[in-house]
Design an enzyme around this catalytic site. Structure first.
Site, PDB file in Angstrom:
ATOM      1  N   ASP A   1      -1.435 -12.920  -1.622  1.00 29.61           N
ATOM      2  CA  ASP A   1      -1.562 -13.168  -0.184  1.00 29.61           C
ATOM      3  C   ASP A   1      -2.755 -12.346   0.315  1.00 29.61           C
ATOM      4  OD1 ASP A   1      -0.685 -10.547   0.107  1.00 29.61           O
ATOM      5  OD2 ASP A   1       1.033 -11.031   1.378  1.00 29.61           O
TER       6      ASP A   1
ATOM      7  N   CYS B   1       0.582  -8.866  -3.673  1.00 30.60           N
ATOM      8  CA  CYS B   1       0.680  -8.838  -2.207  1.00 30.60           C
ATOM      9  C   CYS B   1       0.418  -7.392  -1.792  1.00 30.60           C
ATOM     10  CB  CYS B   1       2.024  -9.381  -1.715  1.00 30.60           C
ATOM     11  SG  CYS B   1       3.467  -8.413  -2.163  1.00 30.60           S
TER      12      CYS B   1
ATOM     13  N   THR C   1       2.454  -4.874  -1.234  1.00 30.31           N
ATOM     14  CA  THR C   1       3.267  -3.924  -1.994  1.00 30.31           C
ATOM     15  C   THR C   1       3.621  -4.400  -3.399  1.00 30.31           C
ATOM     16  OG1 THR C   1       5.248  -4.978  -1.145  1.00 30.31           O
ATOM     17  CG2 THR C   1       4.406  -3.076   0.103  1.00 30.31           C
TER      18      THR C   1
ATOM     19  N   HIS D   1      10.439  -4.965 -23.346  1.00 27.35           N
ATOM     20  CA  HIS D   1      11.888  -5.053 -23.154  1.00 27.35           C
ATOM     21  C   HIS D   1      12.332  -6.294 -22.390  1.00 27.35           C
ATOM     22  CE1 HIS D   1      12.610  -0.413 -23.612  1.00 27.35           C
ATOM     23  NE2 HIS D   1      11.732  -0.888 -24.485  1.00 27.35           N
TER      24      HIS D   1
ATOM     25  N   HIS E   1      17.276  -6.675 -26.625  1.00 28.13           N
ATOM     26  CA  HIS E   1      16.477  -7.084 -25.463  1.00 28.13           C
ATOM     27  C   HIS E   1      16.600  -8.592 -25.240  1.00 28.13           C
ATOM     28  CE1 HIS E   1      15.069  -3.092 -25.075  1.00 28.13           C
ATOM     29  NE2 HIS E   1      14.320  -3.109 -26.170  1.00 28.13           N
TER      30      HIS E   1
HETATM   31  C1  RB5 Z   1       1.815  -8.666   4.388  1.00 28.66           C
HETATM   32  O1  RB5 Z   1       1.483  -7.914   5.486  1.00 28.66           O
HETATM   33  C2  RB5 Z   1       2.816  -7.903   3.523  1.00 28.66           C
HETATM   34  O2  RB5 Z   1       4.054  -7.911   4.129  1.00 28.66           O
HETATM   35  C3  RB5 Z   1       2.867  -8.511   2.137  1.00 28.66           C
HETATM   36  O3  RB5 Z   1       1.605  -8.476   1.566  1.00 28.66           O
HETATM   37  C4  RB5 Z   1       3.787  -7.843   1.143  1.00 28.66           C
HETATM   38  O4  RB5 Z   1       3.549  -6.457   1.076  1.00 28.66           O
HETATM   39  C5  RB5 Z   1       5.205  -8.163   1.244  1.00 28.66           C
HETATM   40  O5  RB5 Z   1       6.047  -7.703   0.466  1.00 28.66           O
END
Ligand code: RB5
Length: 147
Positions: free
Chosen positions: A7, A64, A66, A97, A133
């Site tokens: 994203d 993304c 995080t 694993h 595993h």
């Molecule tokens: C977008 O702002 C953010 O929420 C997305 O990139 C991600 O971190 C969601 O888990």
């Protein structure tokens, strides 16, 4: 063939990963997003998951902000094992694993240098094929298939 998806929060890191893949002569398909304009990560998780499940690609990398949302979304697809990794130990262990078929990364969490080492580790580590595993992965799929 490696499937790529991100994203807006993962766009910058995806471009660095593309450079790495180009430099190493590794083939990929980029399922977007193609800019930093705000978008919805489940769409890219879905595109990459379907590319793997359909046999178009064998592994995927999803990014993304995080690595969390996009891995949660990808893991809703039975047969997908997406692992959000922040270091090389995790990347190695999840291949050995869990036979993870998607690496998830947080573009706002890991620096580029660390991320590229994680990618390298993920792509160059094989599943151990150890019976214990294999058995555990089968139990994950049983849950997906039968609830
Ligand atoms: C977008 O702002 C953010 O929420 C997305 O990139 C991600 O971190 C969601 O888990």
């Amino acid at each position: 063939m490696i499937a790529l998806g991100c994203d807006h929060g993962g766009y910058a890191l995806k471009q660095e990963i593309i450079k790495y893949l180009d430099e190493h002569g590794l083939e990929y398909r980029d399922f977007g997003t193609y800019s930093t304009e705000s978008c919805d990560y489940p769409e890219y998780a879905r595109a990459v998951a379907e590319a793997i499940l359909g046999g178009v690609c064998d592994r995927g990398i999803l990014i993304c902000g995080t690595g969390i949302g996009i891995s949660i979304a990808a893991n809703r697809f039975p047969g997908i094992r997406a692992a959000n990794c922040t270091d090389c130990f995790m990347a190695e262990a999840t291949r050995q694993h869990n036979d993870a078929n998607i690496l998830a990364l947080g573009g706002r969490v890991v620096g580029v240098g660390t991320a590229l080492k994680i990618v390298d580790t993920f792509l160059n580590t094989e599943f151990s094929h150890d019976e214990r595993h294999q058995r555990r992965i089968e139990k994950i799929e049983e849950v997906s298939n039968h609830g």
